[in-house]
Every structure is written in C-alpha cells, then in structure tokens.
Design a protein around this motif. Structure first.
Motif, mmCIF file in Angstrom:
data_model
loop_
_atom_site.group_PDB
_atom_site.id
_atom_site.type_symbol
_atom_site.label_atom_id
_atom_site.label_comp_id
_atom_site.label_asym_id
_atom_site.label_seq_id
_atom_site.Cartn_x
_atom_site.Cartn_y
_atom_site.Cartn_z
ATOM 1 N N ASP A 31 26.290 167.864 68.351
ATOM 2 C CA ASP A 31 26.417 168.705 67.552
ATOM 3 C C ASP A 31 27.431 169.799 68.051
ATOM 4 O O ASP A 31 27.170 170.888 67.905
ATOM 5 N N CYS A 32 28.544 168.997 66.900
ATOM 6 C CA CYS A 32 29.568 169.860 67.138
ATOM 7 C C CYS A 32 30.192 169.473 65.434
ATOM 8 O O CYS A 32 30.241 168.861 65.046
ATOM 9 N N ILE A 33 30.914 170.508 65.377
ATOM 10 C CA ILE A 33 32.476 170.800 64.388
ATOM 11 C C ILE A 33 33.813 170.857 64.494
ATOM 12 O O ILE A 33 34.023 171.325 65.345
ATOM 13 N N TYR A 34 34.698 170.317 63.523
ATOM 14 C CA TYR A 34 35.927 170.746 63.806
ATOM 15 C C TYR A 34 36.362 171.204 62.769
ATOM 16 O O TYR A 34 36.462 170.131 61.500
ATOM 17 N N LEU A 35 36.917 172.602 63.134
ATOM 18 C CA LEU A 35 37.566 172.743 61.344
ATOM 19 C C LEU A 35 39.170 173.012 61.457
ATOM 20 O O LEU A 35 39.876 173.273 62.116
ATOM 21 N N PRO A 36 39.737 173.536 59.911
ATOM 22 C CA PRO A 36 41.290 173.729 60.393
ATOM 23 C C PRO A 36 41.488 175.010 59.984
ATOM 24 O O PRO A 36 40.582 176.087 59.687
ATOM 25 N N PHE A 37 42.365 175.757 61.167
ATOM 26 C CA PHE A 37 42.817 177.191 61.226
ATOM 27 C C PHE A 37 44.018 177.407 60.054
ATOM 28 O O PHE A 37 44.797 176.982 61.438
ATOM 29 N N HIS A 38 44.748 177.814 59.230
ATOM 30 C CA HIS A 38 45.474 178.249 58.506
ATOM 31 C C HIS A 38 46.496 179.200 60.190
ATOM 32 O O HIS A 38 45.406 180.802 59.582
#
Length: 272
Positions: A31-38
């Motif tokens: 139950d994980c999520i990986y996101l890009p951050f500028h």
C-alpha cells in the motif's frame, strides 16, 4: 495507511522512477505510492522540511540537488565520503547514496571489471561523485573532464589519490580519451528532450573503449549510438536506474524489490 515516496529534481518530467517503483509496489501488493515532485534549487529546504511535515516516507534526489541536500539531512558514512545524497529516509532523516550500487551493478552485469582501469569521467555533479568514488575504490586511474574546469578541479582536489581534472577542449579531451579504457558520462547532455546532443565529438572515440552513459532516457543516447558505430562496448543508464532504485527500496522498506519487474517497466516505457 498508504505510504508515500517520491523523487525531487529540476527538471523531473523525464523521470521513470515513479513508474518503476509503483510497478514494484503493485507486484508485492504494498500500500505505497511513488510520485514526482518538481523542486527548484531555491525551494529545496522548503521541500525537504515540507515532505517531513507531510509524512512522506522517503525521497530520491536527482539533478541538481544531490550535493546541496547534504546540508539538510544526516548523511551516512558512504554519502559523506562521496559528497552527495540521492536517497532520504524520513523515518530517521538520514541521507544515503545508492548511485554507487547502481554504477557498480551496471558494470558488473555488463561484464566490465573496473579494477585497475583508466577511467575518463565526464561531469562533476552528484552522479559524477558516485562514479568517481566507484572508480577510486576499484584502483582506477581517474581523470575528470568538466565544462567548467574549476568545478572539475575542485572535485579532483577533494578526491585526491592522483585524480586529475581537465577541460572539454579537444587538445585535452582527445588525448585523455585515447588513453582511457572506460568513459563514463555523468552529465545530462543528451538527456530527453535534448536527445540530439552529445558531450564529446564522436571522432575522438576508439573501439577499445567501454562507454557507459548514466542517462537512461533515451534508452540509447547519441553518445551510445556513436560509440556503437566506433565498435565500442556500450552500457546504458537503465541498469543504474534500476539498481540504485532497488537499493533505495531496501532502505525504505527493508525488503528486496522485484528487480526484474522494475527493469521491464523501464525498458517498455523507453521503447514506446
């Protein structure tokens, strides 16, 4: 509760880390999520403090923040030796460097033994520091070539151990390439979307050279394409992306990721 991970950089739109990590989470039922951050340089401190405050579990750090972020976390021994952090664990606010694992793993998988080789390293940023450390640990004769010569000289001075620094002018880079066994590109020249660029003149390459480009997007950079034409052994940055990502995954979650799934997703995305 869902655990949030991500990657920060400037630019960040090219990154395949989100797809790679999310595929691994899905494969393991996590139950994980990986996101890009500028994140721009002037907002780096805000981003790190904000991520911790928001309960983000971990971040990868990419260009151009790997060195600057050292001041905002507690680097482990390896990261201190390298002088760059690419992985932050917010459970401890510690910084790690998994780029070395990515570099050595890539070379080993390609059957390249760095020990005692003559290495020419293009670049003097965070990824270059990891490549330089890996080369020195393998007992290589290392030359650093950087567009801003003073930056290359500064890194060479920090490393010591007979490391030399040169500029990218033909009268210096030409002889250095001729004398090298391995060329490692740790610059962003040739990275998507500027895929028609190359960090050196291809005429300078020779068939006895191993050319390792740390860029993974595109799958075959202009440098690798020209190196193949010259008969060089070539290594793309895909394995590095996967191996460094797998090492970050282990730091954050304490389990082994499905490396084959991660690599498959990256390669499929790059040939679309």
């Amino acid at each position: 509760m869902i655990q949030i991970f991500g990657v920060i950089g400037d630019p960040i739109g090219h990154s395949l880390s989100p797809e790679m990590h999310n595929a691994a989470y899905h494969a393991l039922g996590l139950d994980c999520i990986y996101l890009p951050f500028h994140v721009r340089a002037e907002r780096l401190r805000d981003a790190i403090e904000g991520a911790g405050a928001l309960g983000i579990r971990g971040l990868n750090v990419t260009v151009p923040h790997k060195v600057a972020v050292m001041e905002l976390v507690e680097p482990d021994l390896l990261a201190r030796k390298i002088g760059a952090v690419n992985t932050i664990d917010f459970a401890t606010l510690k910084g790690y460097n998994t780029d070395v694992a990515g570099i050595t793993g890539s070379l080993e998988s390609a059957g390249v033994d760095l020990r005692g080789k003559r290495v020419l390293l293009l670049g003097a940023g965070g990824a270059a520091r990891a490549a330089a450390f890996a080369s020195i640990e393998a007992g290589c004769k290392l030359v650093i070539a950087n567009r801003t010569r003073s930056k290359g000289e500064k890194l060479a001075d920090e490393l010591g151990r007979g490391v030399n620094a040169i500029g990218l002018e033909d009268d210096e880079i030409g002889p250095a390439i001729a004398e090298s066994d391995v060329l490692i590109n740790a610059t962003s020249v040739g990275m998507y979307p500027e895929i028609d660029k190359i960090p050196i003149r291809p005429e300078l390459l020779h068939p006895d050279l191993v050319v390792f480009d740390l860029i993974y997007n595109p799958l075959e950079t202009m440098l690798l394409s020209e190196a193949k034409k010259k008969g060089c052994k070539t290594i793309s940055g895909v394995k590095m992306l996967v191996y460094q990502g797998a090492a970050s995954f282990r730091i954050w979650l304490g389990i082994d990721p499905p490396v084959d799934v991660m690599e498959t997703v990256v390669r499929e995305r790059l040939i679309l």
